[in-house]
Design an enzyme around this catalytic site. Structure first.
Site, mmCIF file in Angstrom:
data_model
loop_
_atom_site.group_PDB
_atom_site.id
_atom_site.type_symbol
_atom_site.label_atom_id
_atom_site.label_comp_id
_atom_site.label_asym_id
_atom_site.label_seq_id
_atom_site.Cartn_x
_atom_site.Cartn_y
_atom_site.Cartn_z
ATOM 1 N N PHE A 131 -34.319 -28.314 -20.853
ATOM 2 C CA PHE A 131 -34.435 -29.757 -21.074
ATOM 3 C C PHE A 131 -35.002 -30.389 -19.807
ATOM 4 O O PHE A 131 -34.359 -30.366 -18.754
ATOM 5 C CB PHE A 131 -33.104 -30.425 -21.429
ATOM 6 N N ASP B 42 -35.680 -28.034 -11.278
ATOM 7 C CA ASP B 42 -35.297 -29.320 -11.858
ATOM 8 C C ASP B 42 -33.792 -29.489 -11.637
ATOM 9 O O ASP B 42 -32.980 -28.934 -12.378
ATOM 10 C CB ASP B 42 -35.653 -29.363 -13.348
ATOM 11 N N LYS C 2 -31.366 -39.040 -11.985
ATOM 12 C CA LYS C 2 -29.992 -39.367 -12.374
ATOM 13 C C LYS C 2 -29.147 -39.917 -11.218
ATOM 14 O O LYS C 2 -29.284 -41.086 -10.895
ATOM 15 C CB LYS C 2 -29.364 -38.157 -13.060
#
Ligand SMILES: *Cc1c(COP(=O)(O)O)cnc(C)c1O
Length: 394
Positions: A134, A219, A248
């Protein structure tokens, strides 16, 4: 709630709770009921709701200047980039806003580096990624998703990506060729269900990419910035990638802040006008991001995540014998718990937990993901485990 959804696209299926305020690890709904937030905005809220240091930094900046665009300098930009490069042990930072934009930036960087530095023939660059990844929701990123929900009906897809099984070094080795510019992986796959790769995988990816002249892009948008008990999940194998992709928690749960962090050789490929973002690196984002970096610089949050995480995983392992839970994975304050189908779906367990005052999110049908803010107390964590045990009992 039905009325509230009449005019919004149904691209989410939220639990039936309407949050009105939040403080630390707790939120309060419009009827005054309190819930422990064990999702923490998919780790965007690592420091909890309304952390006084982050709110103060944001308020101070709101009174000064909020947006300049990168057409001009502003007085928080250099400090933010320097502090972030330092935290990462790297040389250059390219700030963006959302995680997906940072991943897009990483893809563009790797391709440009491939053509300009590695010497890949024009238009031939490829990037190797892992199945069940993802990395975000843009058309290029979903082009290399293996999740039909994320991908179907959005073609034509961006070419230039090869998918290999996660955790499989032999498959990775076979997929890398002379036109490969990067390997892009999550050091722990979050949305896939908090999948920790087999021991030695990250070390193997590091060795393989270094040997073959390929960039290793980690990531760490969800795994980074304290969640796993270290600043970066790559540290669990003492691995330093060529590029971190962050997001985030970098915005402290206040504003979207993301970035690509790498060496001068790699991020130095950009010249003015070749990439950008109106909001990327804005003064408000940099002010909040700087405070996030100062907080991470103390190591306090990483230590909490490590200590409370050991406790969490010890308790969760105890559930394995009960038959209600078929697998438990994760690191630090981050866990994926697979619930036995006889007990209920992930969604059903999430609804039972909601009724008990605990907010979690299911993923892939039967997995419950636990990722509380790193500021959670041990007493609250223990209370959440009691609620989970009870909810699994029915
Ligand atoms: C959330 C996430 C993204 C995308 O971030 P957005 O801010 O939602 O665009 C990318 N990669 C990983 C690993 C993520 O968890």
């Amino acid at each position: 709630m039905a009325a509230a959804e009449a005019h919004s696209a149904h691209n989410y299926h939220p639990l039936p709770v309407v949050i009105a305020s939040g403080e630390g690890a707790w939120v309060t709904d419009v009827e005054g009921r309190r819930y422990l937030d064990m999702l923490a905005g998919y780790s965007a809220l690592n420091f909890g709701h309304g952390h006084p240091r982050l709110i103060a930094a944001a308020k101070a900046q709101l009174d000064r200047v909020t947006l300049t665009s990168r057409a001009f300098h502003h007085d928080k930009f250099a400090a933010f980039c320097t502090a972030l490069a330092e935290l990462c042990g790297m040389e250059m930072v390219l700030p963006m806003n959302t995680g997906a934009e940072a991943v897009e930036t990483a893809v563009k960087t790797a391709r440009k580096w491939g053509y300009r530095v590695k010497g890949v023939p024009d238009g031939q660059a490829n990037i190797v990624v892992a199945a069940d990844n993802f990395h975000g929701r843009t058309t290029t990123i979903i082009s290399f998703s293996t999740d039909p929900e994320a991908r179907a009906d959005y073609g034509p897809y961006t070419p230039g990506f090869t998918v290999v099984p996660y955790g499989d070094l032999a498959a990775l080795d076979a997929a890398v060729d002379e036109n490969t510019v990067a390997v892009l992986i999550e050091p722990i796959q979050g949305e896939a269900g908090v999948l920790v790769p087999p021991p030695g995988y990250l070390t193997g990816v590091r060795r393989l990419t270094a040997d073959r002249g390929v960039l290793f892009i980690a990531d760490e948008i969800q795994s980074g910035l304290g969640r796993t008990g270290r600043t970066f999940a790559c540290e669990h194998e003492d691995v330093v990638p060529d590029m971190y992709v962050l997001g985030k928690a970098l915005g402290g749960g206040v504003v979207p802040v993301s970035a690509v962090v790498s060496s001068r050789e790699v991020l130095g490929v950009f010249r003015p006008g070749e990439h950008g973002s109106t909001f990327g690196g804005n003064p408000l984002a940099c002010a909040v991001g700087l405070e996030v970096l100062a907080m991470l610089g103390t190591g306090e949050y990483q230590r909490r995540a490590a200590q409370l995480g050991d406790h969490l995983h010890g308790e969760l392992r105890g559930l394995l014998g009960t038959g209600a839970v078929t697998a438990v994975r994760g690191r630090g304050l981050w866990a994926g718990v697979d619930v036995a189908p006889s007990i209920g779906t992930g969604r059903e367990i999430s609804e039972r937990l909601l009724a008990r005052g605990l907010l979690v999110k299911d993923t892939h049908g039967s997995t419950i993901r636990l990722a509380p803010p790193l500021v959670i107390t041990q007493a609250d964590l223990d209370w959440s485990l009691t609620q989970l045990r009870e909810a699994l009992r029915g």
